[in-house]
Motif scaffolding. Structure first.
Motif, PDB file in Angstrom:
ATOM      1  N   LEU A  16      29.396   9.808  29.662  1.00 60.13           N
ATOM      2  CA  LEU A  16      28.905  10.024  31.178  1.00 60.13           C
ATOM      3  C   LEU A  16      29.754  10.029  32.367  1.00 60.13           C
ATOM      4  O   LEU A  16      30.566   9.494  32.250  1.00 60.13           O
ATOM      5  CB  LEU A  16      27.831   8.738  31.342  1.00 60.13           C
ATOM      6  N   ASP A  17      29.649  10.851  33.175  1.00 57.40           N
ATOM      7  CA  ASP A  17      30.379  11.058  34.448  1.00 57.40           C
ATOM      8  C   ASP A  17      30.675   9.698  35.149  1.00 57.40           C
ATOM      9  O   ASP A  17      29.443   9.051  35.461  1.00 57.40           O
ATOM     10  CB  ASP A  17      29.575  12.045  35.387  1.00 57.40           C
ATOM     11  N   PRO A  18      31.954   9.168  35.288  1.00 56.69           N
ATOM     12  CA  PRO A  18      32.142   7.776  35.819  1.00 56.69           C
ATOM     13  C   PRO A  18      31.552   7.703  37.158  1.00 56.69           C
ATOM     14  O   PRO A  18      31.173   6.368  37.361  1.00 56.69           O
ATOM     15  CB  PRO A  18      33.535   8.010  35.985  1.00 56.69           C
ATOM     16  N   VAL A  20      28.585   8.906  37.990  1.00 55.45           N
ATOM     17  CA  VAL A  20      27.184   8.833  37.742  1.00 55.45           C
ATOM     18  C   VAL A  20      26.908   7.327  37.231  1.00 55.45           C
ATOM     19  O   VAL A  20      26.034   6.602  37.646  1.00 55.45           O
ATOM     20  CB  VAL A  20      26.690   9.787  36.813  1.00 55.45           C
ATOM     21  N   ARG A  21      27.943   6.998  36.447  1.00 52.95           N
ATOM     22  CA  ARG A  21      27.687   5.509  35.811  1.00 52.95           C
ATOM     23  C   ARG A  21      27.853   4.389  36.838  1.00 52.95           C
ATOM     24  O   ARG A  21      27.028   3.638  37.106  1.00 52.95           O
ATOM     25  CB  ARG A  21      29.031   5.538  34.733  1.00 52.95           C
ATOM     26  N   GLU A  22      28.750   4.665  37.856  1.00 55.99           N
ATOM     27  CA  GLU A  22      29.061   3.863  38.911  1.00 55.99           C
ATOM     28  C   GLU A  22      27.799   3.615  39.671  1.00 55.99           C
ATOM     29  O   GLU A  22      27.155   2.332  40.155  1.00 55.99           O
ATOM     30  CB  GLU A  22      30.248   4.224  39.845  1.00 55.99           C
ATOM     31  N   ASP A  23      27.360   4.608  40.011  1.00 52.40           N
ATOM     32  CA  ASP A  23      26.340   4.849  41.032  1.00 52.40           C
ATOM     33  C   ASP A  23      24.835   4.318  40.208  1.00 52.40           C
ATOM     34  O   ASP A  23      24.218   3.581  40.962  1.00 52.40           O
ATOM     35  CB  ASP A  23      25.785   6.501  41.376  1.00 52.40           C
ATOM     36  N   THR A  24      24.720   4.297  38.991  1.00 53.05           N
ATOM     37  CA  THR A  24      23.610   3.936  38.472  1.00 53.05           C
ATOM     38  C   THR A  24      23.676   2.554  38.392  1.00 53.05           C
ATOM     39  O   THR A  24      22.595   1.758  38.306  1.00 53.05           O
ATOM     40  CB  THR A  24      23.550   4.474  36.930  1.00 53.05           C
ATOM     41  N   ILE A  25      24.691   1.806  37.916  1.00 54.80           N
ATOM     42  CA  ILE A  25      25.002   0.588  37.838  1.00 54.80           C
ATOM     43  C   ILE A  25      24.810  -0.289  39.228  1.00 54.80           C
ATOM     44  O   ILE A  25      23.960  -1.194  39.368  1.00 54.80           O
ATOM     45  CB  ILE A  25      26.285   0.248  37.142  1.00 54.80           C
TER      46      ILE A  25
END
Ligand SMILES: O=C(O)C[C@H]1C=CC(=O)O1
Length: 94
Positions: A16-18, A20-25
């Motif tokens: 997963l794009d880092p 996107v990961r950071e934003d989702t968390i």
């Protein structure tokens, strides 16, 4: 009022794009803290050594819980197990 014990196991894909990961968390954190402030997400505990949590939700119904859980930003990356709770007859507090 209905109490539910919920276990969430998080499996974010490694590719997963880092960003996107950071934003989702970050969105997940804000969502969960809002529900904690309102008293709906009563307990939130990390399971030691796992990217998993044990939570207690205080909601009106299973339908409401389903709505809340489906709205979790991490929902697409979670396995979720739900147990409905009811009062134990041997409990001594009111
Ligand atoms: O980290 C997790 O267990 C998943 C989820 C639950 C609350 C939160 O902020 O993230």
């Amino acid at each position: 009022m209905a109490l539910f014990h919920v276990r969430m196991d998080v499996h974010i894909p490694r590719d997963l794009d880092p960003q996107v990961r950071e934003d989702t968390i970050a969105r997940e954190k804000a969502y969960s803290q809002e529900l904690q402030r309102s008293g709906t997400w009563r307990e939130l505990w990390r399971i030691v050594g796992q990217y998993s949590n044990i939570s207690i939700f205080d909601v009106e119904s299973g339908d409401e819980l389903h709505e809340l859980l489906s709205g979790l930003p991490l929902f697409p990356y979670m396995d979720i197990e739900v147990m409905a709770l009811t009062r134990h007859p041997s409990r001594i507090d009111d």
